[in-house]
Design a protein around this motif. Sequence first.
Motif, PDB file in Angstrom:
ATOM      1  N   THR A   1      19.284  15.917  59.524  1.00 27.88           N
ATOM      2  CA  THR A   1      18.907  15.476  58.181  1.00 27.88           C
ATOM      3  C   THR A   1      17.461  15.906  57.961  1.00 27.88           C
ATOM      4  O   THR A   1      16.702  16.072  58.926  1.00 27.88           O
ATOM      5  CB  THR A   1      18.994  13.943  58.005  1.00 27.88           C
ATOM      6  OG1 THR A   1      17.966  13.321  58.800  1.00 27.88           O
ATOM      7  CG2 THR A   1      20.349  13.411  58.423  1.00 27.88           C
TER       8      THR A   1
ATOM      9  N   THR B   1      20.683  14.046  53.891  1.00 27.51           N
ATOM     10  CA  THR B   1      20.660  15.302  53.148  1.00 27.51           C
ATOM     11  C   THR B   1      19.651  16.246  53.794  1.00 27.51           C
ATOM     12  O   THR B   1      18.975  15.880  54.761  1.00 27.51           O
ATOM     13  CB  THR B   1      20.245  15.036  51.672  1.00 27.51           C
ATOM     14  OG1 THR B   1      20.349  16.250  50.930  1.00 27.51           O
ATOM     15  CG2 THR B   1      18.815  14.520  51.593  1.00 27.51           C
ATOM     16  N   ASN B   2      19.563  17.447  53.285  1.00 29.60           N
ATOM     17  CA  ASN B   2      18.451  18.345  53.570  1.00 29.60           C
ATOM     18  C   ASN B   2      17.864  18.749  52.220  1.00 29.60           C
ATOM     19  O   ASN B   2      18.467  19.538  51.492  1.00 29.60           O
ATOM     20  CB  ASN B   2      18.897  19.578  54.358  1.00 29.60           C
ATOM     21  CG  ASN B   2      17.720  20.497  54.701  1.00 29.60           C
ATOM     22  OD1 ASN B   2      16.639  20.407  54.110  1.00 29.60           O
ATOM     23  ND2 ASN B   2      17.923  21.398  55.648  1.00 29.60           N
TER      24      ASN B   2
ATOM     25  N   GLU C   1      17.603  22.457  51.152  1.00 25.34           N
ATOM     26  CA  GLU C   1      18.784  23.317  51.050  1.00 25.34           C
ATOM     27  C   GLU C   1      18.868  24.021  49.695  1.00 25.34           C
ATOM     28  O   GLU C   1      19.093  25.248  49.635  1.00 25.34           O
ATOM     29  CB  GLU C   1      20.040  22.483  51.306  1.00 25.34           C
ATOM     30  CG  GLU C   1      21.268  23.296  51.640  1.00 25.34           C
ATOM     31  CD  GLU C   1      22.402  22.418  52.135  1.00 25.34           C
ATOM     32  OE1 GLU C   1      23.349  22.196  51.355  1.00 25.34           O
ATOM     33  OE2 GLU C   1      22.337  21.941  53.291  1.00 25.34           O
TER      34      GLU C   1
ATOM     35  N   LEU D   1      27.334  28.224  54.219  1.00 29.13           N
ATOM     36  CA  LEU D   1      27.820  26.845  54.124  1.00 29.13           C
ATOM     37  C   LEU D   1      29.301  26.802  53.752  1.00 29.13           C
ATOM     38  O   LEU D   1      30.071  26.004  54.305  1.00 29.13           O
ATOM     39  CB  LEU D   1      26.990  26.081  53.093  1.00 29.13           C
ATOM     40  CG  LEU D   1      25.522  25.822  53.472  1.00 29.13           C
ATOM     41  CD1 LEU D   1      24.738  25.339  52.257  1.00 29.13           C
ATOM     42  CD2 LEU D   1      25.435  24.800  54.603  1.00 29.13           C
TER      43      LEU D   1
ATOM     44  N   LEU E   1      30.829  17.810  59.331  1.00 29.52           N
ATOM     45  CA  LEU E   1      29.567  17.822  58.595  1.00 29.52           C
ATOM     46  C   LEU E   1      29.042  19.242  58.566  1.00 29.52           C
ATOM     47  O   LEU E   1      28.996  19.908  59.601  1.00 29.52           O
ATOM     48  CB  LEU E   1      28.538  16.903  59.259  1.00 29.52           C
ATOM     49  CG  LEU E   1      27.136  16.898  58.627  1.00 29.52           C
ATOM     50  CD1 LEU E   1      27.176  16.229  57.255  1.00 29.52           C
ATOM     51  CD2 LEU E   1      26.127  16.171  59.533  1.00 29.52           C
TER      52      LEU E   1
ATOM     53  N   ARG F   1      25.793  21.598  57.012  1.00 27.15           N
ATOM     54  CA  ARG F   1      24.476  21.469  56.387  1.00 27.15           C
ATOM     55  C   ARG F   1      23.571  22.601  56.862  1.00 27.15           C
ATOM     56  O   ARG F   1      23.842  23.251  57.868  1.00 27.15           O
ATOM     57  CB  ARG F   1      23.869  20.107  56.761  1.00 27.15           C
ATOM     58  CG  ARG F   1      22.576  19.744  56.049  1.00 27.15           C
ATOM     59  CD  ARG F   1      22.240  18.278  56.272  1.00 27.15           C
ATOM     60  NE  ARG F   1      23.121  17.405  55.493  1.00 27.15           N
ATOM     61  CZ  ARG F   1      23.349  16.131  55.782  1.00 27.15           C
ATOM     62  NH1 ARG F   1      22.783  15.573  56.830  1.00 27.15           N
ATOM     63  NH2 ARG F   1      24.150  15.417  55.012  1.00 27.15           N
TER      64      ARG F   1
ATOM     65  N   SER G   1      19.894  23.825  58.375  1.00 30.72           N
ATOM     66  CA  SER G   1      18.852  23.283  59.247  1.00 30.72           C
ATOM     67  C   SER G   1      17.477  23.729  58.763  1.00 30.72           C
ATOM     68  O   SER G   1      17.288  24.893  58.386  1.00 30.72           O
ATOM     69  CB  SER G   1      19.050  23.761  60.686  1.00 30.72           C
ATOM     70  OG  SER G   1      17.974  23.328  61.513  1.00 30.72           O
TER      71      SER G   1
ATOM     72  N   CYS H   1      22.622  27.557  59.311  1.00 33.63           N
ATOM     73  CA  CYS H   1      23.413  26.394  58.933  1.00 33.63           C
ATOM     74  C   CYS H   1      24.243  25.960  60.145  1.00 33.63           C
ATOM     75  O   CYS H   1      24.458  26.734  61.071  1.00 33.63           O
ATOM     76  CB  CYS H   1      24.329  26.707  57.756  1.00 33.63           C
ATOM     77  SG  CYS H   1      23.434  27.264  56.276  1.00 33.63           S
TER      78      CYS H   1
END
Length: 308
Positions: free
Chosen positions: A29, A237-238, A241, A255, A266, A268, A270, A276
């Motif tokens: 996150t 969240t990020n 992103e 993604l 999950l 996301r 990084s 990702c």
Amino acid sequence: MTSGATTDAAANSIAGEFVEEARAKVNLTLRVVGRRVDGYHDLESVVAFADCADRLTLLPGGPLRLRTSGPLADACGEVDDNLVLKAARLLAERVEGLKSGTFTLYKVLPVAAGIGGGSADAAAALRLLARANGLATDDARLIEVAGLTGADVPVCVPSRACVMTGVGEKLVALKLPKLASVLVNPRVAVATKDVFAALGLRNGELLVGVTDVIQAIVWPEDGASTGDWIEAFGSGTNDLEEPAKRIQPVIGGVLSALGECRGAKLVRMSGSGATCFAIFDDAAAAQTAAEKVRLAHPEWWVHAGSLS
């Protein structure tokens, strides 16, 4: 750039040489709390470390220098600008008579990728220098140098799962279970400063409300199931992103590719990208997903393994 004699990361070290792994950092996150008046951004991030790593060795004695080898050595840029040397020089300014020598970096992690490759290398250099000089890794001088070298270097010194806050200097350990995962980088570099610029915060501006800032972060207790952890990460969240996708739209494609893999729990980005990740229930599902992504996108960097 000079190239060292070592061409295989698994090659035996020569006598007297110290060895450290520089593990990839993954932001499970990443919340941007706001931008401070000094221009730095305050963050809240759950950080884990992958089982893929660069390899750094130190042969003590002689002048400080760095050699590079490995499949991604050419991406390291000018050796004099490498964070390994920056960290070593800063530590030498604070530790009288610091013994250094020749570093050899076997580079396998992509650069400017949101997984702290250069920061992990610098942190490994500090651990090596600590071992060669009888310093503790929590020595105040070493910790100071880590922060001066780069915002992600302090968390990479211990390379253990934690909650990272402030500008990266405040660390609270987390006991994560091993998480089966796939990391994917489309082999495009993304500059962190560009992503923060695209986020568009002014000095002194908060991105979240005051209530959110003061609310304590509560994560699953020790011994919680993998599912509990994944659920908790999913509520996060990020914040980088979306601005990163505006700079490099291919991130959206990465993604999507991971999200289409069976068993992905999950998905996301990084850090500031472009790497990702996807988390799966087990290693077999992660391996199957990695093979699918490699087949569809042979030009991408793909790693199946675990985060902890």
